[in-house]
Scaffold this motif. Structure first.
Motif, PDB file in Angstrom:
ATOM      1  N   UNK A 157       0.810  -1.219   0.000  1.00 39.17           N
ATOM      2  CA  UNK A 157       0.000   0.000   0.000  1.00 39.17           C
ATOM      3  C   UNK A 157       0.846   1.273   0.000  1.00 39.17           C
ATOM      4  N   UNK A 158       0.299   2.324  -0.596  1.00 36.85           N
ATOM      5  CA  UNK A 158       0.996   3.610  -0.633  1.00 36.85           C
ATOM      6  C   UNK A 158       1.298   4.125   0.769  1.00 36.85           C
ATOM      7  N   UNK A 159       0.450   3.766   1.727  1.00 36.80           N
ATOM      8  CA  UNK A 159       0.608   4.271   3.090  1.00 36.80           C
ATOM      9  C   UNK A 159       1.869   3.768   3.782  1.00 36.80           C
ATOM     10  N   UNK A 160       2.594   2.849   3.148  1.00 35.14           N
ATOM     11  CA  UNK A 160       3.843   2.405   3.752  1.00 35.14           C
ATOM     12  C   UNK A 160       4.795   3.576   3.946  1.00 35.14           C
ATOM     13  N   UNK A 161       4.624   4.617   3.160  1.00 35.18           N
ATOM     14  CA  UNK A 161       5.472   5.806   3.291  1.00 35.18           C
ATOM     15  C   UNK A 161       5.324   6.504   4.624  1.00 35.18           C
ATOM     16  N   UNK A 162       4.291   6.146   5.387  1.00 40.38           N
ATOM     17  CA  UNK A 162       4.076   6.750   6.710  1.00 40.38           C
ATOM     18  C   UNK A 162       4.898   6.073   7.800  1.00 40.38           C
ATOM     19  N   UNK A 163       5.531   4.951   7.485  1.00 40.76           N
ATOM     20  CA  UNK A 163       6.308   4.199   8.482  1.00 40.76           C
ATOM     21  C   UNK A 163       7.684   4.848   8.646  1.00 40.76           C
ATOM     22  N   UNK A 164       7.713   6.015   9.257  1.00 39.09           N
ATOM     23  CA  UNK A 164       8.918   6.855   9.303  1.00 39.09           C
ATOM     24  C   UNK A 164      10.064   6.232  10.096  1.00 39.09           C
ATOM     25  N   UNK A 165       9.758   5.311  11.015  1.00 35.63           N
ATOM     26  CA  UNK A 165      10.799   4.725  11.860  1.00 35.63           C
ATOM     27  C   UNK A 165      11.364   3.426  11.297  1.00 35.63           C
ATOM     28  N   UNK A 166      10.820   2.953  10.192  1.00 32.52           N
ATOM     29  CA  UNK A 166      11.164   1.630   9.686  1.00 32.52           C
ATOM     30  C   UNK A 166      12.623   1.565   9.230  1.00 32.52           C
TER      31      UNK A 166
END
Length: 287
Positions: A157-166
């Motif tokens: 999903x595009x929202x993976x970009x929100x995982x800033x700590x990954x």
């Protein structure tokens, strides 16, 4: 010529590399595993978990959550790997202090929305299950390591970009065809494993990441984008079993340094090409 780079000694990953304070992906492995289990040993494991905050019920063929008679709400690490859970037990989603959750090798088909209660969760291993979708709410968690290899994913999903700590992402051994450009926002990402999927193109946006290890072996990649020359932190690139044509075979065989030299030359050639032909500069003006 179609090239399968299968003998890249200089491009082989260094095994067992770790980053400080971050669990390295190692499916199904946590501390204090016990090979032999009895009903009494399960009770003992649950009693120990109440005291220690570390729940380990790995490899017990469990289908149902075993801790209903125990107060495990202070659990910080939970290993439920190698069981037969068809879902993530709702009780586990109420472990507010949980930092590490290992669900490797179960029969889980979906991630429940209740997982957003785990706002301390930094490590999630849900590899070797039956997931077909990664829900967008998953990326509201403060995950530093996410392992979802060996599932049935066809997209990210595009929202993976929100995982800033990954810092580590393993989506290997799925059926993913395209990586979203939003992955270029994972500015903490150090390790990316996209091995054995159905990818034909590497997105340019990955070139903005501080990657140290990149594995895109066993896909359908024909070209490494010239923009990847900007991956200045990259130490290990694994690209075998792809029909790579650019860089050519003889360059890939020489290893990472030669690959990057080739990418630099390609970028220079592209920079020198005019983006468009302005005919007004070629035709004399008549006044």
């Amino acid at each position: 010529m179609v090239f399968y780079a299968s003998q890249l000694g200089a491009v082989t990953a260094l095994q067992g590399q770790h980053y400080p304070n971050v669990p390295h992906w190692n499916p199904g492995v946590m501390q204090h595993q016990q090979p032999l289990h009895t009903a009494r040993s399960l009770d003992r494991a649950l009693e120990d978990a109440v005291c220690s905050g570390i729940l380990n019920v790995s490899g017990r063929k469990l289908r149902d959550y075993p801790g209903l008679n125990y107060d495990l709400t202070d659990t910080t690490q939970a290993d439920l790997s190698k069981n037969r859970f068809g879902e993530i037990p709702p009780e586990v989603c109420m472990f507010a202090p949980l930092e590490s959750l290992n669900l490797y090798h179960n029969c889980i088909k979906m991630i429940p929305e209740a997982i957003i209660n785990l706002q301390m969760l930094t490590y999630l291993n849900i590899s070797r299950n039956q997931l077909s979708v990664l829900p967008t709410f998953l990326f509201s968690l403060p995950l530093r390591v996410l392992v979802v290899s060996n599932n049935k994913l066809v997209s990210v999903p595009d929202d993976i970009g929100k995982a800033k700590d990954l810092m580590e992402l393993d989506i290997s051994c799925n059926e993913i065809q395209v990586l979203p450009a939003q992955m270029g926002r994972l500015f903490a990402l150090r390790e990316l494993n996209i091995r054995r999927n159905c990818l034909q193109v590497l997105p340019d946006e990955l070139s903005d990441l501080p990657l140290i290890r990149l594995d895109f072996s066993c896909n359908k990649i024909t070209e490494i984008p010239p923009s990847y020359r900007k991956l200045s932190h990259l130490q290990h690139i694994i690209l075998d079993n792809n029909p790579i044509q650019s860089p050519p075979a003889q360059v890939c065989l020489k290893g990472k340094i030669h690959i990057f030299k080739y990418l630099n030359m390609q970028a220079c050639r592209q920079d020198k090409k005019p983006d468009s032909l302005d005919l007004s500069t070629l035709v004399p003006h008549s006044w």
